[in-house]
Motif scaffolding. Structure first.
Motif, PDB file in Angstrom:
ATOM      1  N   ALA A 269      -9.855   6.066   6.977  1.00 39.93           N
ATOM      2  CA  ALA A 269      -9.574   4.807   6.278  1.00 39.93           C
ATOM      3  C   ALA A 269      -8.231   4.872   5.560  1.00 39.93           C
ATOM      4  O   ALA A 269      -7.453   3.912   5.584  1.00 39.93           O
ATOM      5  N   VAL A 270      -7.955   6.000   4.935  1.00 40.53           N
ATOM      6  CA  VAL A 270      -6.666   6.174   4.244  1.00 40.53           C
ATOM      7  C   VAL A 270      -5.523   6.179   5.252  1.00 40.53           C
ATOM      8  O   VAL A 270      -4.505   5.517   5.061  1.00 40.53           O
ATOM      9  N   ARG A 271      -5.699   6.910   6.353  1.00 41.19           N
ATOM     10  CA  ARG A 271      -4.659   6.967   7.379  1.00 41.19           C
ATOM     11  C   ARG A 271      -4.365   5.577   7.939  1.00 41.19           C
ATOM     12  O   ARG A 271      -3.213   5.177   8.070  1.00 41.19           O
ATOM     13  N   ALA A 272      -5.411   4.815   8.222  1.00 39.26           N
ATOM     14  CA  ALA A 272      -5.231   3.467   8.763  1.00 39.26           C
ATOM     15  C   ALA A 272      -4.547   2.553   7.747  1.00 39.26           C
ATOM     16  O   ALA A 272      -3.679   1.751   8.103  1.00 39.26           O
ATOM     17  N   HIS A 273      -4.920   2.696   6.482  1.00 32.90           N
ATOM     18  CA  HIS A 273      -4.298   1.878   5.436  1.00 32.90           C
ATOM     19  C   HIS A 273      -2.798   2.162   5.344  1.00 32.90           C
ATOM     20  O   HIS A 273      -1.987   1.242   5.312  1.00 32.90           O
ATOM     21  N   VAL A 274      -2.458   3.427   5.311  1.00 33.33           N
ATOM     22  CA  VAL A 274      -1.046   3.808   5.197  1.00 33.33           C
ATOM     23  C   VAL A 274      -0.266   3.356   6.427  1.00 33.33           C
ATOM     24  O   VAL A 274       0.854   2.856   6.320  1.00 33.33           O
ATOM     25  N   GLU A 275      -0.866   3.481   7.598  1.00 29.25           N
ATOM     26  CA  GLU A 275      -0.201   3.066   8.831  1.00 29.25           C
ATOM     27  C   GLU A 275       0.103   1.566   8.835  1.00 29.25           C
ATOM     28  O   GLU A 275       1.095   1.135   9.411  1.00 29.25           O
ATOM     29  N   ASN A 276      -0.750   0.784   8.192  1.00 29.86           N
ATOM     30  CA  ASN A 276      -0.597  -0.675   8.216  1.00 29.86           C
ATOM     31  C   ASN A 276       0.226  -1.236   7.060  1.00 29.86           C
ATOM     32  O   ASN A 276       0.382  -2.455   6.964  1.00 29.86           O
ATOM     33  N   ILE A 277       0.719  -0.374   6.196  1.00 31.47           N
ATOM     34  CA  ILE A 277       1.541  -0.867   5.086  1.00 31.47           C
ATOM     35  C   ILE A 277       2.866  -1.375   5.646  1.00 31.47           C
ATOM     36  O   ILE A 277       3.545  -0.691   6.404  1.00 31.47           O
ATOM     37  N   ARG A 278       3.197  -2.557   5.278  1.00 33.02           N
ATOM     38  CA  ARG A 278       4.465  -3.171   5.684  1.00 33.02           C
ATOM     39  C   ARG A 278       5.383  -3.185   4.466  1.00 33.02           C
ATOM     40  O   ARG A 278       4.953  -2.914   3.345  1.00 33.02           O
ATOM     41  N   PRO A 279       6.632  -3.522   4.657  1.00 35.58           N
ATOM     42  CA  PRO A 279       7.526  -3.595   3.491  1.00 35.58           C
ATOM     43  C   PRO A 279       6.911  -4.480   2.393  1.00 35.58           C
ATOM     44  O   PRO A 279       6.342  -5.534   2.671  1.00 35.58           O
ATOM     45  N   ILE A 280       7.026  -3.995   1.186  1.00 32.12           N
ATOM     46  CA  ILE A 280       6.427  -4.681   0.044  1.00 32.12           C
ATOM     47  C   ILE A 280       7.510  -5.464  -0.693  1.00 32.12           C
ATOM     48  O   ILE A 280       8.562  -4.915  -1.023  1.00 32.12           O
ATOM     49  N   ASP A 281       7.217  -6.710  -0.929  1.00 26.94           N
ATOM     50  CA  ASP A 281       8.120  -7.562  -1.704  1.00 26.94           C
ATOM     51  C   ASP A 281       7.907  -7.227  -3.181  1.00 26.94           C
ATOM     52  O   ASP A 281       6.887  -7.572  -3.771  1.00 26.94           O
ATOM     53  N   MET A 282       8.848  -6.515  -3.755  1.00 23.49           N
ATOM     54  CA  MET A 282       8.701  -6.047  -5.134  1.00 23.49           C
ATOM     55  C   MET A 282       8.718  -7.181  -6.159  1.00 23.49           C
ATOM     56  O   MET A 282       8.450  -6.962  -7.328  1.00 23.49           O
ATOM     57  N   THR A 283       9.023  -8.383  -5.729  1.00 20.29           N
ATOM     58  CA  THR A 283       8.992  -9.525  -6.653  1.00 20.29           C
ATOM     59  C   THR A 283       7.687 -10.298  -6.537  1.00 20.29           C
ATOM     60  O   THR A 283       7.466 -11.250  -7.278  1.00 20.29           O
TER      61      THR A 283
ATOM     62  N   LEU B 233      -9.291   3.449  -2.459  1.00 26.48           N
ATOM     63  CA  LEU B 233      -9.281   4.582  -1.530  1.00 26.48           C
ATOM     64  C   LEU B 233      -9.300   5.911  -2.277  1.00 26.48           C
ATOM     65  O   LEU B 233      -9.977   6.861  -1.858  1.00 26.48           O
ATOM     66  N   LEU B 234      -8.584   6.004  -3.386  1.00 28.11           N
ATOM     67  CA  LEU B 234      -8.598   7.238  -4.175  1.00 28.11           C
ATOM     68  C   LEU B 234      -9.984   7.530  -4.747  1.00 28.11           C
ATOM     69  O   LEU B 234     -10.419   8.691  -4.786  1.00 28.11           O
TER      70      LEU B 234
END
Length: 65
Positions: A23-37, A52-53
């Protein structure tokens, strides 16, 4: 709860740990660029990471005696 000495308990625990790791691996794989605003997006990522933690902590916690 006692230590998991039954082979079936150990197998179930290992399976639970593998599911959490996947689940953690899949989550990290699917992270796209994050709009910091974008506060909503940031909060969503933080909440997902926290969840997840917690699951990792529970899956890998030593058995209670």
């Amino acid at each position: 709860m006692g230590a998991a000495t039954d082979p079936a308990d150990r197998v179930l625990r290992a399976a639970e740990q593998a599911v959490v790791i996947e689940a953690v691996r899949a989550h990290v794989e699917n992270i796209r660029p994050i709009d910091m605003t974008n506060n909503g997006q940031l909060v969503g990522h933080l909440m997902a990471a926290e969840t997840l933690l917690i699951k990792i902590s529970e899956a890998f916690a030593p058995d209670q005696i």
